[in-house]
Each structure stands twice: as structure tokens, then as C-alpha cells.
Design a protein around this motif. Structure first.
Motif, PDB file in Angstrom:
ATOM      1  N   ASP A  53       0.824  -1.204   0.000  1.00  0.00           N
ATOM      2  CA  ASP A  53       0.000   0.000   0.000  1.00  0.00           C
ATOM      3  C   ASP A  53       0.867   1.268   0.000  1.00  0.00           C
ATOM      4  O   ASP A  53       1.597   1.547   0.959  1.00  0.00           O
ATOM      5  CB  ASP A  53      -0.906  -0.024   1.239  1.00  0.00           C
ATOM      6  N   LEU A  54       0.760   2.036  -1.063  1.00  0.00           N
ATOM      7  CA  LEU A  54       1.614   3.227  -1.219  1.00  0.00           C
ATOM      8  C   LEU A  54       1.281   4.329  -0.217  1.00  0.00           C
ATOM      9  O   LEU A  54       2.176   5.048   0.238  1.00  0.00           O
ATOM     10  CB  LEU A  54       1.463   3.787  -2.631  1.00  0.00           C
ATOM     11  N   ASP A  55      -0.012   4.475   0.124  1.00  0.00           N
ATOM     12  CA  ASP A  55      -0.379   5.539   1.074  1.00  0.00           C
ATOM     13  C   ASP A  55       0.224   5.259   2.449  1.00  0.00           C
ATOM     14  O   ASP A  55       0.725   6.170   3.128  1.00  0.00           O
ATOM     15  CB  ASP A  55      -1.903   5.663   1.192  1.00  0.00           C
ATOM     16  N   LEU A  56       0.178   3.984   2.856  1.00  0.00           N
ATOM     17  CA  LEU A  56       0.787   3.623   4.146  1.00  0.00           C
ATOM     18  C   LEU A  56       2.293   3.861   4.087  1.00  0.00           C
ATOM     19  O   LEU A  56       2.899   4.352   5.040  1.00  0.00           O
ATOM     20  CB  LEU A  56       0.484   2.159   4.493  1.00  0.00           C
ATOM     21  N   CYS A  57       2.880   3.528   2.954  1.00  0.00           N
ATOM     22  CA  CYS A  57       4.326   3.708   2.782  1.00  0.00           C
ATOM     23  C   CYS A  57       4.708   5.184   2.957  1.00  0.00           C
ATOM     24  O   CYS A  57       5.680   5.512   3.652  1.00  0.00           O
ATOM     25  CB  CYS A  57       4.734   3.195   1.406  1.00  0.00           C
ATOM     26  N   ARG A  58       3.908   6.043   2.350  1.00  0.00           N
ATOM     27  CA  ARG A  58       4.185   7.484   2.450  1.00  0.00           C
ATOM     28  C   ARG A  58       4.161   7.919   3.919  1.00  0.00           C
ATOM     29  O   ARG A  58       5.032   8.658   4.390  1.00  0.00           O
ATOM     30  CB  ARG A  58       3.129   8.250   1.629  1.00  0.00           C
ATOM     31  N   GLU A  59       3.158   7.433   4.648  1.00  0.00           N
ATOM     32  CA  GLU A  59       3.024   7.810   6.070  1.00  0.00           C
ATOM     33  C   GLU A  59       4.209   7.301   6.890  1.00  0.00           C
ATOM     34  O   GLU A  59       4.745   8.010   7.744  1.00  0.00           O
ATOM     35  CB  GLU A  59       1.723   7.234   6.656  1.00  0.00           C
ATOM     36  N   ILE A  60       4.608   6.061   6.641  1.00  0.00           N
ATOM     37  CA  ILE A  60       5.719   5.483   7.418  1.00  0.00           C
ATOM     38  C   ILE A  60       7.005   6.255   7.140  1.00  0.00           C
ATOM     39  O   ILE A  60       7.738   6.626   8.061  1.00  0.00           O
ATOM     40  CB  ILE A  60       5.894   3.989   7.077  1.00  0.00           C
ATOM     41  N   LEU A  61       7.250   6.519   5.859  1.00  0.00           N
ATOM     42  CA  LEU A  61       8.477   7.251   5.528  1.00  0.00           C
ATOM     43  C   LEU A  61       8.447   8.658   6.122  1.00  0.00           C
ATOM     44  O   LEU A  61       9.466   9.164   6.594  1.00  0.00           O
ATOM     45  CB  LEU A  61       8.659   7.315   4.010  1.00  0.00           C
ATOM     46  N   ARG A  62       7.266   9.273   6.115  1.00  0.00           N
ATOM     47  CA  ARG A  62       7.147  10.612   6.700  1.00  0.00           C
ATOM     48  C   ARG A  62       7.508  10.565   8.186  1.00  0.00           C
ATOM     49  O   ARG A  62       8.303  11.358   8.689  1.00  0.00           O
ATOM     50  CB  ARG A  62       5.705  11.116   6.510  1.00  0.00           C
ATOM     51  N   GLY A  63       6.930   9.601   8.900  1.00  0.00           N
ATOM     52  CA  GLY A  63       7.221   9.449  10.338  1.00  0.00           C
ATOM     53  C   GLY A  63       8.689   9.120  10.570  1.00  0.00           C
ATOM     54  O   GLY A  63       9.346   9.688  11.446  1.00  0.00           O
ATOM     55  N   TYR A  64       9.218   8.207   9.759  1.00  0.00           N
ATOM     56  CA  TYR A  64      10.604   7.759   9.927  1.00  0.00           C
ATOM     57  C   TYR A  64      11.573   8.902   9.658  1.00  0.00           C
ATOM     58  O   TYR A  64      12.466   9.203  10.458  1.00  0.00           O
ATOM     59  CB  TYR A  64      10.873   6.587   8.979  1.00  0.00           C
ATOM     60  N   LEU A  65      11.359   9.580   8.533  1.00  0.00           N
ATOM     61  CA  LEU A  65      12.325  10.623   8.147  1.00  0.00           C
ATOM     62  C   LEU A  65      12.206  11.866   9.020  1.00  0.00           C
ATOM     63  O   LEU A  65      13.141  12.660   9.082  1.00  0.00           O
ATOM     64  CB  LEU A  65      12.158  10.962   6.665  1.00  0.00           C
ATOM     65  N   SER A  66      11.077  12.021   9.733  1.00  0.00           N
ATOM     66  CA  SER A  66      10.988  13.178  10.641  1.00  0.00           C
ATOM     67  C   SER A  66      12.119  13.072  11.676  1.00  0.00           C
ATOM     68  O   SER A  66      12.543  14.078  12.230  1.00  0.00           O
ATOM     69  CB  SER A  66       9.615  13.246  11.324  1.00  0.00           C
ATOM     70  N   VAL A  67      12.619  11.878  11.928  1.00  0.00           N
ATOM     71  CA  VAL A  67      13.769  11.701  12.822  1.00  0.00           C
ATOM     72  C   VAL A  67      15.033  11.375  12.016  1.00  0.00           C
ATOM     73  O   VAL A  67      16.083  11.977  12.205  1.00  0.00           O
ATOM     74  CB  VAL A  67      13.523  10.544  13.833  1.00  0.00           C
ATOM     75  N   ALA A  68      14.910  10.413  11.077  1.00  0.00           N
ATOM     76  CA  ALA A  68      16.103   9.891  10.390  1.00  0.00           C
ATOM     77  C   ALA A  68      16.737  10.906   9.434  1.00  0.00           C
ATOM     78  O   ALA A  68      17.921  10.793   9.116  1.00  0.00           O
ATOM     79  CB  ALA A  68      15.749   8.620   9.626  1.00  0.00           C
ATOM     80  N   ARG A  69      15.951  11.891   9.026  1.00  0.00           N
ATOM     81  CA  ARG A  69      16.503  12.915   8.113  1.00  0.00           C
ATOM     82  C   ARG A  69      17.790  13.514   8.681  1.00  0.00           C
ATOM     83  O   ARG A  69      18.717  13.824   7.945  1.00  0.00           O
ATOM     84  CB  ARG A  69      15.440  14.009   7.908  1.00  0.00           C
ATOM     85  N   ALA A  70      17.843  13.606  10.004  1.00  0.00           N
ATOM     86  CA  ALA A  70      19.012  14.225  10.659  1.00  0.00           C
ATOM     87  C   ALA A  70      20.287  13.411  10.427  1.00  0.00           C
ATOM     88  O   ALA A  70      21.382  13.967  10.460  1.00  0.00           O
ATOM     89  CB  ALA A  70      18.744  14.370  12.160  1.00  0.00           C
TER      90      ALA A  70
END
Ligand code: GN1
Ligand code: MG
Length: 386
Positions: A296-313
Motif C-alpha cells: 500500500d503506497l499511502d501507508l508507505c508514504r506515512e511510514i516514511l514521513r514518520g521515519y524521516l521526521s527523525v532519520a533525516r538528521a
């Protein structure tokens, strides 16, 4: 053969479980010990006590010593991890008011004075606190849940990112090294006598064989990037599937990642790939609705958004470049591991019936197919997050 038998929870067994739970100095009389969760490797129980408050229940587990040959190393890792994370959290709390609670399971000591109990039959047991007012789900419940799962993984990786790698033992040598799983598959196939005769004629079996053949060239992608330094070694969780992410019952926020057995130096891509393959499969990895499995692409977008809100650093450009490959690879890898175990006679993953691991393999390969069919869309989502 590792087929689960419900009868094993007989009365005699209940007495035995109570006796083992007693070894962990419970805060009150034991009301009951029941099977808990859906783990594929260790046996997990919830111990409920006649005691108020936080100590009123705890988790007890028997470590699968066929898989984890040195379980005492897991316990050493857990000790080092909680010490590190507690110190980090205390420093953070001193600096700012935390937005949310974050917890790690607290390991219990046994009457032997160690953080595990060795039973007379040689079985290895441990106990730890239950993360209060929280629940883990076997399937994603909502877009918010998905974003929280992603956040939890990023938060966990960030909390352990400054652990000196030599403080952690390798509890499962070769874990997530995909080329090794393919070598093992080839070795098992070469011993043709182990192939379950009945299943071999099934279309699902033929599909899985063909799927592995078509994906041989995929298996090196992350190991090559690791070997030539394109992807750095960091500390990873190892098993961040949806069932291991605890969600606060009131706020809906992720508050912990449990199952710390495979935390060790490795690629964070094994983790994010595993989190996505687990969370973006709305039917779950145990579904029998085999032809409707999809990523599911929509779920993927949400997970990456949550993940990268921290991992982006801590992410660098190459980390983004390998995100698509990691989703595809780790999904394929789990299918390969399940299929090999089916061929081998269910010696690794617990199975409820002889073709359970074939069914699980089929689900993961269908999911990989769905990932591949949506490669363009997935790469676009990843590009837009950079
Ligand atoms: C196993 O035991 P459990 O359910 O936590 C496996 C993971 C797989 C997972 C699939 C040590 O985890 O690698 O992704 O099943 N753990 C080990 O559900 O092999
Ligand atoms: Mg696990």
C-alpha cells in the motif's frame, strides 16, 4: 519439525510455567500465565499477578536456542542497551520537556541473581516489564498508526546511534545478509530428499521456486553497497515489524519498540525495509487471501514521513538512493527464508501446519511483486521526501 501443538499448554505445562514465572520474583501471587503475541521464533507469555499497578503483569519468554545459540549474549546486549537508552532519555529530559513518553522494557532478575533463568531441562527463560497502557498490533490500523510506526523506528535508531558498536554482541551471525540466505537455499535444494513431496506439485510451490530463480541477481544489492562504503554501518534494531511497535492506548503515539534480540551493527536499510514490508501489507503476513496481497503506497508514504521526521538528521544522499532497493530486497529475503524453511521441514520458524511456511513465503513474494509493479510510484514518493 517445529509444528505448534496447542496441547502443549496442558495443565502440567501451566504448573511448569507458573514455577518458572516464580523464579523472577513476582510482585504478588500469580493469577495466570498465558501465551502472548505472534512471535515466529521465541515463545512469549503474559504473566498476570494479583498486584496493583505497573508490576501487575510482565512478559516472560523462552528463547529459541536452535536459532539463538548464545542467549546470554542477548541478555548482555539488553543490559547495555537499556543503560544507554535510559541515560540518553534522562539527558534529553533534562534539556527539554519531552513531547511524548518513550520506554524500553526493563529486564527482571531471577532468583539465581542473573537476568535469565536456566530451567532444569536446559531451556532459557527471561522476563521483562510490560510497557503499560500500550498495545502492539499485528496489522496496521490507520494512516496515523503507520506514521507512528515509522517515527518509532527513527526514534529508536537515533537513540542507539551513538552506542559504541563494540558494546553489542552479534547474537545471530549472518542475520539479514541476503546472499547467505540464497546460498543456504541452494544447499537445501541440493538435498532433494528434504523437499516435501506433496507440496512440490502445488502451484504455490512452483510459483515460489520460479520467483527465487528470477531474483537471484537482486540479493547482493545492499551487501555490495555496504562493502564499498556507499552505505555506512550503524546500529540497527533488526526486527522492527508492526507487531514490535507499542502504541499508547490513550494518545495513539508510539512509545516503544520491543524485541531487542537482534540489535547490532548493520545497515539501517534492513530495518526500514523490514518496517515497510511489514506495515504496508494491509492483509498482514499471515493472510490466507493469497491473491489479494498488495503493497500500500499511502501507508508507505506515512511510514516514511514518520521515519524521516527523525532519520533525516542522520540520512545522507546514498541512504535515500537505496530506500527502494531495501523495501524490495527485505521483502524478497523474508519470502526466501520462509520458503527455505518449508523445504527444510520447518526447522526455524514455528509453523501451525506443514505448509504454513509455504503460505508465508507466497505472501512475501506476492508483496515483492506488488512493490516491483509500483517501482515508479515508490521512487517518486522517496524523491519527494528528500
Ligand atoms: C521472526 O520471532 P519474530 O516473529 O519476532 C524473525 C524475523 C522475521 C519475522 C517475520 C530472529 O521474528 O526476522 O522478519 O519472524 N526473527 C528472527 O514475522 O529470525
Ligand atoms: Mg523478533
Amino acid at each position: 519439525m517445529n509444528i505448534l501443538n496447542k496441547e502443549t499448554l496442558s495443565l502440567a505445562n501451566t504448573d511448569r510455567l507458573n514455577q518458572i514465572a516464580e523464579q523472577f520474583n513476582p510482585d504478588g501471587p500469580i493469577i495466570n500465565v498465558t501465551e502472548y503475541g505472534t512471535g515466529n521464533v521465541n515463545d512469549t507469555y503474559l504473566v498476570v499477578l494479583d498486584a496493583p499497578g505497573e508490576g501487575g503483569r510482565f512478559i516472560m519468554q523462552r528463547i529459541n536456542q536452535h536459532v539463538f545459540r548464545h542467549p546470554e549474549l542477548i541478555m548482555l546486549n539488553m543490559g547495555a542497551l537499556s543503560e544507554h537508552v535510559e541515560a540518553r532519555l534522562a539527558r534529553e529530559q533534562a534539556a527539554t520537556t519531552p513531547e511524548r513518553r518513550w520506554e524500553t522494557p526493563r529486564v527482571y532478575f531471577s532468583k539465581s541473581g542473573r537476568n535469565y533463568h536456566l530451567a532444569e531441562d536446559g531451556s532459557f527463560w527471561r522476563a521483562m516489564s510490560f510497557i503499560d497502557h500500550s498495545t502492539a498490533y499485528a496489522r496496521v490500523q490507520s494512516h496515523r498508526h503507520a506514521a507512528e510506526a515509522g517515527y518509532a523506528l527513527g526514534r529508536f535508531q537515533s537513540l542507539i546511534s551513538d552506542m559504541p558498536p563494540n558494546t553489542l554482541h552479534d547474537t545471530l551471525v549472518g542475520f539479514h545478509i541476503t546472499p547467505n540466505y540464497l546460498n543456504h537455499y541452494d544447499a537445501v535444494l541440493a538435498r532433494r530428499d528434504t523437499t516435501p513431496a506433496r507440496a512440490a506439485t502445488k502451484p504455490e510451490f512452483q510459483y515460489c521456486m520460479g520467483f527465487v530463480e528470477r531474483h537471484r541477481s537482486l540479493v547482493h544489492v545492499l551487501e555490495d553497497a555496504k562493502a564499498d562504503g556507499r552505505l555506512p554501518i550503524r546500529t540497527m534494531h533488526g526486527d522492527p515489524k508492526i507487531d514490535n511497535i507499542m502504541i499508547d492506548d490513550t494518545t495513539g503515539c508510539a512509545v516503544s519498540i520491543i524485541d531487542l534480540d537482534t540489535v547490532k551493527p548493520g545497515l539501517v536499510h534492513y530495518d526500514i525495509g523490514d518496517c515497510l514490508r511489514s506495515c504496508c501489507n494491509p492483509l498482514g503476513e499471515e493472510t490466507v487471501d493469497l491473491n489479494n496481497v498488495r503493497f500500500d503506497l499511502d501507508l508507505c508514504r506515512e511510514i516514511l514521513r514518520g521515519y524521516l521526521s527523525v532519520a533525516r538528521a542522520f540520512f545522507n544522499p546514498a541512504d535515500y538512493d537505496y530506500l527502494y532497493d531495501s523495501i524490495r530486497l527485505i521483502t524478497f529475503e523474508l519470502g526466501l527464508r520462509f520458503f527455505t524453511d518449508h523445504l527444510e521441514g520447518n526447522v526455524y520458524f514455528k509453523a501451525r501446519h506443514p505448509e504454513h511456511n509455504l503460505q508465508r513465503a507466497f505472501v512475501q513474494f506476492k508483496l515483492t511483486e506488488s512493490i516491483e509493479a509500483q517501482e515508479h510510484e515508490l521512487r517518486t514518493i522517496i524523491r519527494d521526501m528528500r
